[in-house]
Enzyme design. Sequence first.
Site: not given
Ligand code: NAP
Length: 243
Positions: A143, A156
């Site tokens: 991130s 984080y």
């Molecule tokens: P999200 O919409 O909250 O989705 C999270 C995903 O991770 C879901 O598929 C969830 O599964 C899974 N998950 C959570 N905890 C888990 C665990 N303990 N074991 C296995 N799976 C788990 O998140 P996102 O925004 O797509 O983010 C994805 C990645 O990108 C993350 O690492 C986040 O930190 C990073 N990121 C996101 C952003 C942003 O702006 N969105 C920016 C920078 C970095 P379930 O569906 O079963 O809950």
Amino acid sequence: MNDLTGRCALVTGGSRGIGRAIALALAATGADIAVNYRERRDKAEAVASEIKELGRHAVALSADVALAAEVKRLVADAESALGPVGILVNNAGIARPVTLDTLDTPIWDETIALNLTSAFLVTQAVLPGMRTRRWGRIVNISSTAAQIGGIIGPHYAASKAGMIGMTHGYAKLLAGEGITANVVAPALIDTDMLRGNDRAQPSLVPLGRFGSVEEVAEVVVMLARNGYITGQTINVNGGLYMS
Ligand code: NAP
């Protein structure tokens, strides 16, 4: 640049958001996909069905990737269903926005376990197979918070900065074995995670909008296909941090 036909990819947290888009984009480039999730089986099964409609093999596998025993089972099940994992995308993560007054050790420990230790555990589990075959692509979803602090908190930012250091370590050790390791560092991508955080506003982003999951996924596909990029962080952040 090769397509990925015949390769098996494991995408952690592939049921929603960025992980879902990565799973679909890798499948569109030819890979078979193990879609990991923790809770939302229906969503993970739906992603697997979409992948099968593209003519690829797919399986939805539940596992909490912060737990070593579940990771071991996850990788064994992925490989028995689809064959050896050649592409690993460590995407699963959580973001708990807290104030400095409410940040405590349990939140710190949970975030490090789920965002950083998880990537270590899954990487260690797939590496023996990649090393035997002398081919692998590891992509870690960090991130912009690692670079500029971000809007969630120090826990984080630390977890995501740790992913970058870890990636450098693997990239250096594995460069002679046909295995690359890279980071994608997104910011403010329109997902459930972002929508749950009222600190996230498009006005924070120089480009003036949130990013799309597809804009992150296409960079992951590029890193999966390219064999000459390793140890790098590719920023997908609308200009929030310029390297
Ligand atoms: P999200 O919409 O909250 O989705 C999270 C995903 O991770 C879901 O598929 C969830 O599964 C899974 N998950 C959570 N905890 C888990 C665990 N303990 N074991 C296995 N799976 C788990 O998140 P996102 O925004 O797509 O983010 C994805 C990645 O990108 C993350 O690492 C986040 O930190 C990073 N990121 C996101 C952003 C942003 O702006 N969105 C920016 C920078 C970095 P379930 O569906 O079963 O809950």
